[in-house]
Scaffold this active site. Structure first.
Site, PDB file in Angstrom:
ATOM      1  N   GLY A 172      14.355   2.036  77.656  1.00 58.17           N
ATOM      2  CA  GLY A 172      13.667   0.641  77.000  1.00 58.17           C
ATOM      3  C   GLY A 172      14.694  -0.375  77.399  1.00 58.17           C
ATOM      4  CB  SER A 173      18.302  -0.342  77.648  1.00 56.79           C
ATOM      5  OG  SER A 173      18.574  -0.103  76.453  1.00 56.79           O
ATOM      6  CB  SER A 227      12.373   2.648  73.966  1.00 52.24           C
ATOM      7  OG  SER A 227      13.342   3.778  73.771  1.00 52.24           O
ATOM      8  CG  ASN A 281      17.461   3.624  91.507  1.00 53.83           C
ATOM      9  OD1 ASN A 281      16.203   3.765  90.909  1.00 53.83           O
ATOM     10  ND2 ASN A 281      17.890   4.489  92.038  1.00 53.83           N
ATOM     11  CG  ASP A 298      12.259  -0.195  67.373  1.00 52.83           C
ATOM     12  OD1 ASP A 298      12.599   0.468  68.273  1.00 52.83           O
ATOM     13  OD2 ASP A 298      13.188  -0.764  66.938  1.00 52.83           O
ATOM     14  CG  HIS A 304      12.229   4.923  70.458  1.00 54.81           C
ATOM     15  ND1 HIS A 304      12.029   3.311  70.491  1.00 54.81           N
ATOM     16  CD2 HIS A 304      13.518   5.027  70.122  1.00 54.81           C
ATOM     17  CE1 HIS A 304      12.612   2.838  70.381  1.00 54.81           C
ATOM     18  NE2 HIS A 304      14.068   3.536  70.409  1.00 54.81           N
TER      19      HIS A 304
HETATM   20  C1  LIG Z   1      13.985  -2.720  69.354  1.00 54.20           C
HETATM   21  C2  LIG Z   1      14.665  -1.985  70.563  1.00 54.20           C
HETATM   22  N1  LIG Z   1      14.879  -2.382  71.862  1.00 54.20           N
HETATM   23  C3  LIG Z   1      15.350  -1.903  72.888  1.00 54.20           C
HETATM   24  C4  LIG Z   1      15.713  -0.385  72.839  1.00 54.20           C
HETATM   25  C5  LIG Z   1      16.347   0.125  73.813  1.00 54.20           C
HETATM   26  O1  LIG Z   1      15.739   1.557  74.434  1.00 54.20           O
HETATM   27  P1  LIG Z   1      16.579   2.570  74.751  1.00 54.20           P
HETATM   28  O2  LIG Z   1      17.336   3.360  74.047  1.00 54.20           O
HETATM   29  O3  LIG Z   1      15.342   3.457  75.356  1.00 54.20           O
HETATM   30  O4  LIG Z   1      17.271   2.044  76.037  1.00 54.20           O
HETATM   31  C6  LIG Z   1      15.941  -0.036  71.468  1.00 54.20           C
HETATM   32  C7  LIG Z   1      16.477   1.353  71.236  1.00 54.20           C
HETATM   33  O5  LIG Z   1      16.294   2.046  70.448  1.00 54.20           O
HETATM   34  C8  LIG Z   1      15.183  -0.788  70.415  1.00 54.20           C
HETATM   35  O6  LIG Z   1      15.133  -0.227  69.041  1.00 54.20           O
END
Ligand SMILES: Cc1ncc(COP(=O)(O)O)c(C=O)c1O
Length: 443
Positions: A82-83, A211, A291, A190, A216
């Site tokens: 998600g990041s 994510s 990447n 979320d 999740h």
């Molecule tokens: C609102 C929100 N955005 C972004 C992320 C990032 O997702 P990831 O952990 O898959 O990198 C999270 C992670 O839990 C999140 O709660």
């Protein structure tokens, strides 16, 4: 399928079916979340692994066809978290093939957040403009957003996450987005399965993200998604994800023929800086990329999880309703979660904020629950500007608690419990017992 492969898959099925899922109240944890997958996900992953194809492949392409509609969008790109999805979305704001926002453009974002919702704004050379949040939902304070937009014409965008599945007043927000011609990046990481006025969360932004981390709504171990209605933006995002590569065979039309499969012309005068050179499209770069690709194995698991999403979502809604009954008698002490008018959240978690005049602190209740093996979590970063890595960004705002009073309260007083499918009736009954016993000690 070879005999050996069949045997392997059969053994894996047996192994998973025989797994013991025992839970002893008071000695085993009541997790706030966790992956919920079965033999289908294991089998899909193992089949891909043994097929010898590790990287982005047919499962990822299939997932990219199926998933956008879950966010109410037409197109999308699968990524490794998600990041990464947020990073790609913001990179698309910057890309000349995307929204082409200039360096230093101002983007509004709430000061209470998950770090990687706002990090890409900073990392990509934009300027975050922070607003406080409101209680009990912890979404951006739209009065502040409106005031900022009225006073600063340089603000070009807004990016925030719907808090644990619950949106802000989207009618008001979207009116502001339209009036001020903003680009809206909607972090729906979320909020999968949630609605506002009958419309899916994830469908409001110019770009939205999701994510698939185990906590999740659905998981593939790690994973993320960038969705959009624009085929052009989708192409830019996929390119930035894939090293900046111009060739889009990987995502649209795989193959290895000299003529090229997606563009129809692999060897051509692609290089704008050397127009006389005939060059291979596979090694032409349209973007300054990264990447951030997932493994095909992740996508294979994701395709199986998608089939279970209705059950996973129904459990979150049901468990949220039970937790609401458990905590309702203690509303005098706690801000309880409340769905925003017109919204229908598929709750990621059950969010509580201890009221300032309560005769106990957050630490008292959190310690009590954790000592009884009930997991809790803070609402992510609380006020992100209070964190060591962000102190330089806090300077213009002076005293954080005066500038962002609700964020201050969230940082000291908010926490959440889980809602996921792993919370069985037995575990919820145990939570009720422990919660009632904590409040029995409150005078
Ligand atoms: C609102 C929100 N955005 C972004 C992320 C990032 O997702 P990831 O952990 O898959 O990198 C999270 C992670 O839990 C999140 O709660």
């Amino acid at each position: 399928m070879s005999d050996k492969m069949e045997q392997i898959l059969e053994l894996v099925s047996q192994y998973v079916n025989e797994r013991e899922d025992k839970w002893e109240p008071g000695s085993d944890w009541v997790s706030y979340s966790g992956p919920h997958y079965d033999k289908e996900e294991y089998l899909a992953a193992i089949e891909v692994l043994l097929s010898g194809w590790l990287i982005f492949g047919e499962n990822a392409r299939e997932f990219e066809k199926k998933f956008p509609s879950h966010l109410g969008m037409k197109h999308g790109s699968l990524t490794n978290s998600g990041s990464s999805a947020n990073l790609l979305a913001v990179a698309a704001l910057k890309s000349k093939n995307g929204y082409n926002l200039p360096q230093g453009s101002k983007i509004i974002t709430p000061v209470v957040c998950f770090p990687t919702t706002i990090n890409p704004v900073i990392q990509s050379g934009f300027q975050p403009v922070f607003v406080d949040v409101t209680l009990p939902d912890l979404n951006p304070d739209l009065d502040q957003v409106e005031r900022l937009l009225e006073s600063d014409p340089e603000i070009r965008g807004i990016m925030f996450a719907h808090v644990l599945g619950n949106p802000p007043d989207m009618n008001r927000l979207m009116a502001l987005v339209k009036k001020h011609d903003l680009i809206f990046v909607e972090d729906a990481c979320d909020a999968l399965g949630s609605y506002y006025d009958g419309k899916k969360l994830g469908s409001f932004g110019h770009i939205s993200t999701c994510s698939f981390f185990p906590a999740h709504h659905m998981t593939m171990g790690e994973g993320g998604f960038v969705a959009t209605d624009s085929a052009r933006i989708r192409k830019a995002v996929a390119s930035i994800r894939d090293w900046g590569r111009a060739c889009y065979c990987n995502t649209l039309k795989p193959g290895n023929v000299t003529a090229g499969t997606a563009c129809g012309n692999r060897f051509k005068n692609w290089l704008t800086g050397m127009p006389e050179a005939v060059y291979d499209h596979r090694y032409v770069f349209d973007e300054i990329g990264y990447n951030l690709k997932p493994l095909d194995l992740q996508a294979a698991m994701g395709l199986q999880q998608l089939k279970k999403l209705p059950d996973l979502d129904a459990a979150r809604r049901k468990n949220f309703a039970i937790l609401q009954q458990i905590f309702k008698p203690y509303e005098k002490y706690l801000h309880l979660p409340q769905a925003t008018e017109l919204s229908d959240p598929c709750w990621f978690a059950y969010l509580l904020t201890v009221k300032e005049d309560a005769p106990f602190d957050r630490a008292d209740i959190v310690d009590y629950l954790e000592n009884e093996k009930i997991q809790t979590r803070s609402y992510f970063a609380g006020n992100i500007l209070a964190h060591p890595g962000y102190r330089h960004l806090a300077e213009p705002y002076g005293d954080l608690n005066s500038m962002f009073p609700v964020a201050g309260l969230v940082t000291t007083n908010s926490f959440f419990l889980g809602t996921f499918i792993g919370l069985t009736e037995e575990k919820l009954a145990y939570i009720k017992k422990v919660v009632d016993s904590f409040f029995g000690t409150v005078r």
